[in-house]
Design a protein around this motif. Structure first.
Motif, PDB file in Angstrom:
ATOM      1  N   VAL A  16       0.726  -1.142  -0.013  1.00  0.00           N
ATOM      2  CA  VAL A  16       0.147   0.030   0.052  1.00  0.00           C
ATOM      3  C   VAL A  16       0.732   1.156  -0.018  1.00  0.00           C
ATOM      4  CG1 VAL A  16      -1.549   1.310   1.360  1.00  0.00           C
ATOM      5  CG2 VAL A  16      -2.021  -1.023   1.011  1.00  0.00           C
ATOM      6  N   ASN A  17       2.041   1.161   0.764  1.00  0.00           N
ATOM      7  CA  ASN A  17       2.627   2.398   0.711  1.00  0.00           C
ATOM      8  C   ASN A  17       3.606   2.788  -0.312  1.00  0.00           C
ATOM      9  OD1 ASN A  17       1.979   2.996   3.550  1.00  0.00           O
ATOM     10  ND2 ASN A  17       3.707   1.872   4.300  1.00  0.00           N
ATOM     11  N   SER A  18       3.879   1.542  -0.813  1.00  0.00           N
ATOM     12  CA  SER A  18       4.515   1.730  -2.239  1.00  0.00           C
ATOM     13  C   SER A  18       3.891   2.176  -3.401  1.00  0.00           C
ATOM     14  CB  SER A  18       5.375   0.443  -2.618  1.00  0.00           C
ATOM     15  OG  SER A  18       6.308   0.081  -1.532  1.00  0.00           O
ATOM     16  N   PHE A  19       2.727   1.614  -3.262  1.00  0.00           N
ATOM     17  CA  PHE A  19       1.651   2.025  -4.411  1.00  0.00           C
ATOM     18  C   PHE A  19       1.242   3.344  -4.371  1.00  0.00           C
ATOM     19  CE2 PHE A  19      -3.009   2.244  -5.111  1.00  0.00           C
ATOM     20  CZ  PHE A  19      -2.955   2.262  -6.828  1.00  0.00           C
ATOM     21  N   LYS A  22       3.624   6.046  -5.800  1.00  0.00           N
ATOM     22  CA  LYS A  22       3.503   6.050  -7.060  1.00  0.00           C
ATOM     23  C   LYS A  22       2.326   7.075  -7.191  1.00  0.00           C
ATOM     24  CE  LYS A  22       5.389   1.953  -8.866  1.00  0.00           C
ATOM     25  NZ  LYS A  22       6.421   1.447  -7.672  1.00  0.00           N
ATOM     26  N   VAL A  23       1.264   6.935  -6.721  1.00  0.00           N
ATOM     27  CA  VAL A  23       0.069   7.587  -7.056  1.00  0.00           C
ATOM     28  C   VAL A  23       0.090   9.105  -6.802  1.00  0.00           C
ATOM     29  CG1 VAL A  23      -2.488   8.044  -6.092  1.00  0.00           C
ATOM     30  CG2 VAL A  23      -1.620   5.417  -6.511  1.00  0.00           C
ATOM     31  N   GLN A  24       0.944   9.278  -5.685  1.00  0.00           N
ATOM     32  CA  GLN A  24       0.975  10.367  -5.441  1.00  0.00           C
ATOM     33  C   GLN A  24       1.745  11.282  -6.367  1.00  0.00           C
ATOM     34  OE1 GLN A  24       1.386  11.535  -1.131  1.00  0.00           O
ATOM     35  NE2 GLN A  24       1.174   9.619  -0.866  1.00  0.00           N
ATOM     36  N   ALA A  25       2.821  10.992  -6.940  1.00  0.00           N
ATOM     37  CA  ALA A  25       3.599  11.154  -7.856  1.00  0.00           C
ATOM     38  C   ALA A  25       3.042  11.350  -9.453  1.00  0.00           C
ATOM     39  CB  ALA A  25       5.053  10.746  -7.984  1.00  0.00           C
ATOM     40  N   ASP A  26       1.986  10.605  -9.780  1.00  0.00           N
ATOM     41  CA  ASP A  26       1.580  10.491 -11.019  1.00  0.00           C
ATOM     42  C   ASP A  26       0.721  11.569 -11.476  1.00  0.00           C
ATOM     43  OD1 ASP A  26       0.684   8.332 -13.262  1.00  0.00           O
ATOM     44  OD2 ASP A  26      -1.016   9.519 -12.863  1.00  0.00           O
ATOM     45  N   PRO A  27       1.205  12.099 -12.709  1.00  0.00           N
ATOM     46  CA  PRO A  27       0.695  13.392 -13.024  1.00  0.00           C
ATOM     47  C   PRO A  27      -0.985  13.462 -13.378  1.00  0.00           C
ATOM     48  CG  PRO A  27       1.916  12.477 -14.776  1.00  0.00           C
ATOM     49  CD  PRO A  27       2.034  11.626 -13.455  1.00  0.00           C
ATOM     50  N   LEU A  28      -1.588  12.181 -13.799  1.00  0.00           N
ATOM     51  CA  LEU A  28      -2.951  11.973 -13.972  1.00  0.00           C
ATOM     52  C   LEU A  28      -3.578  11.982 -12.814  1.00  0.00           C
ATOM     53  CD1 LEU A  28      -5.173  11.663 -16.170  1.00  0.00           C
ATOM     54  CD2 LEU A  28      -4.762   8.996 -16.106  1.00  0.00           C
ATOM     55  N   ILE A  29      -3.353  10.754 -11.923  1.00  0.00           N
ATOM     56  CA  ILE A  29      -4.213  10.533 -10.784  1.00  0.00           C
ATOM     57  C   ILE A  29      -3.882  11.077  -9.559  1.00  0.00           C
ATOM     58  CG2 ILE A  29      -5.306   8.346 -11.818  1.00  0.00           C
ATOM     59  CD1 ILE A  29      -3.538   6.675  -9.913  1.00  0.00           C
ATOM     60  N   THR A  89      -2.561   0.429 -13.508  1.00  0.00           N
ATOM     61  CA  THR A  89      -0.997   0.322 -13.975  1.00  0.00           C
ATOM     62  C   THR A  89      -0.036   0.466 -12.824  1.00  0.00           C
ATOM     63  OG1 THR A  89      -1.717   0.796 -16.395  1.00  0.00           O
ATOM     64  CG2 THR A  89       0.529   1.055 -15.619  1.00  0.00           C
ATOM     65  N   LEU A  90      -0.282   1.227 -11.994  1.00  0.00           N
ATOM     66  CA  LEU A  90       0.576   1.639 -10.980  1.00  0.00           C
ATOM     67  C   LEU A  90       0.654   0.554 -10.060  1.00  0.00           C
ATOM     68  CD1 LEU A  90      -0.182   5.690 -10.581  1.00  0.00           C
ATOM     69  CD2 LEU A  90       1.788   4.481 -11.623  1.00  0.00           C
ATOM     70  N   THR A  94       3.528  -1.946  -8.944  1.00  0.00           N
ATOM     71  CA  THR A  94       4.138  -2.171  -7.452  1.00  0.00           C
ATOM     72  C   THR A  94       4.022  -3.630  -7.159  1.00  0.00           C
ATOM     73  OG1 THR A  94       2.949   0.015  -6.938  1.00  0.00           O
ATOM     74  CG2 THR A  94       3.593  -1.495  -5.193  1.00  0.00           C
ATOM     75  N   LEU A  95       3.061  -4.458  -7.675  1.00  0.00           N
ATOM     76  CA  LEU A  95       3.307  -6.115  -7.083  1.00  0.00           C
ATOM     77  C   LEU A  95       4.064  -6.458  -7.997  1.00  0.00           C
ATOM     78  CD1 LEU A  95      -0.569  -6.772  -7.663  1.00  0.00           C
ATOM     79  CD2 LEU A  95       0.769  -6.936  -5.656  1.00  0.00           C
ATOM     80  N   SER A  96       4.408  -6.395  -9.380  1.00  0.00           N
ATOM     81  CA  SER A  96       5.737  -6.826 -10.107  1.00  0.00           C
ATOM     82  C   SER A  96       6.853  -6.483  -9.379  1.00  0.00           C
ATOM     83  CB  SER A  96       5.580  -6.249 -11.406  1.00  0.00           C
ATOM     84  OG  SER A  96       4.344  -6.934 -12.138  1.00  0.00           O
ATOM     85  N   GLU A  97       7.111  -5.301  -8.984  1.00  0.00           N
ATOM     86  CA  GLU A  97       8.439  -4.815  -8.570  1.00  0.00           C
ATOM     87  C   GLU A  97       8.748  -5.391  -7.240  1.00  0.00           C
ATOM     88  OE1 GLU A  97       8.297  -0.647  -8.040  1.00  0.00           O
ATOM     89  OE2 GLU A  97       7.900  -0.419  -9.931  1.00  0.00           O
TER      90      GLU A  97
END
Length: 127
Positions: A16-19, A22-29, A89-90, A94-97
């Motif tokens: 959750v934290n890693s995901f 990514k969400v907070q840094a994403d320009p769309l969401i 996608t994000l 995160t799961l794959s990483e």
């Protein structure tokens, strides 16, 4: 980095934290969370830990209505299929990483189902 299995509350918190980083840094969401919904991360993250623990561990940690906040956001900022696709996608990245194993794949499938159903519900409401 060694991938871990997704089988404990600690692993779920890491997911959750890693995901959400990514969400907070994403320009769309990212702006939907920060500017539109004005998410209070200190209260949101524990809800997300509980939500995913309920799904992954089956511990019934989450008691709530997860779709309701999305309905509220959608009243002022239309959430599109593109938003849900980016979310997925994000989440999948995160799961794959960080994770390996059957549970990670099951969680990916569940997240895909959630994104699809919620985007279809909102598309119907927006039409």
């Amino acid at each position: 980095m060694t991938k871990q299995t997704l089988d404990s509350p600690e692993a779920i918190r890491f997911l959750v934290n890693s995901f959400y980083e990514k969400v907070q840094a994403d320009p769309l969401i990212g702006p939907v969370f920060t500017d539109v919904a004005q998410v209070d991360w200190a209260s949101h993250l524990p809800k997300m830990y509980a939500f995913w623990e309920s799904i992954i561990l089956g511990n019934n940690a989450y008691d709530g209505h997860p779709f309701r906040p999305h309905l509220l956001v959608n009243q002022t900022h239309t959430l599109s299929r593109e938003h849900f696709e980016r979310w997925l996608t994000l989440f999948s990245a995160t799961l794959s990483e960080h994770f390996t194993g059957d549970t990670a794949e099951q969680v990916r499938q569940r997240a895909t189902q959630i994104a699809l159903v919620w985007s279809q519900k909102l598309a119907y409401l927006n039409s």
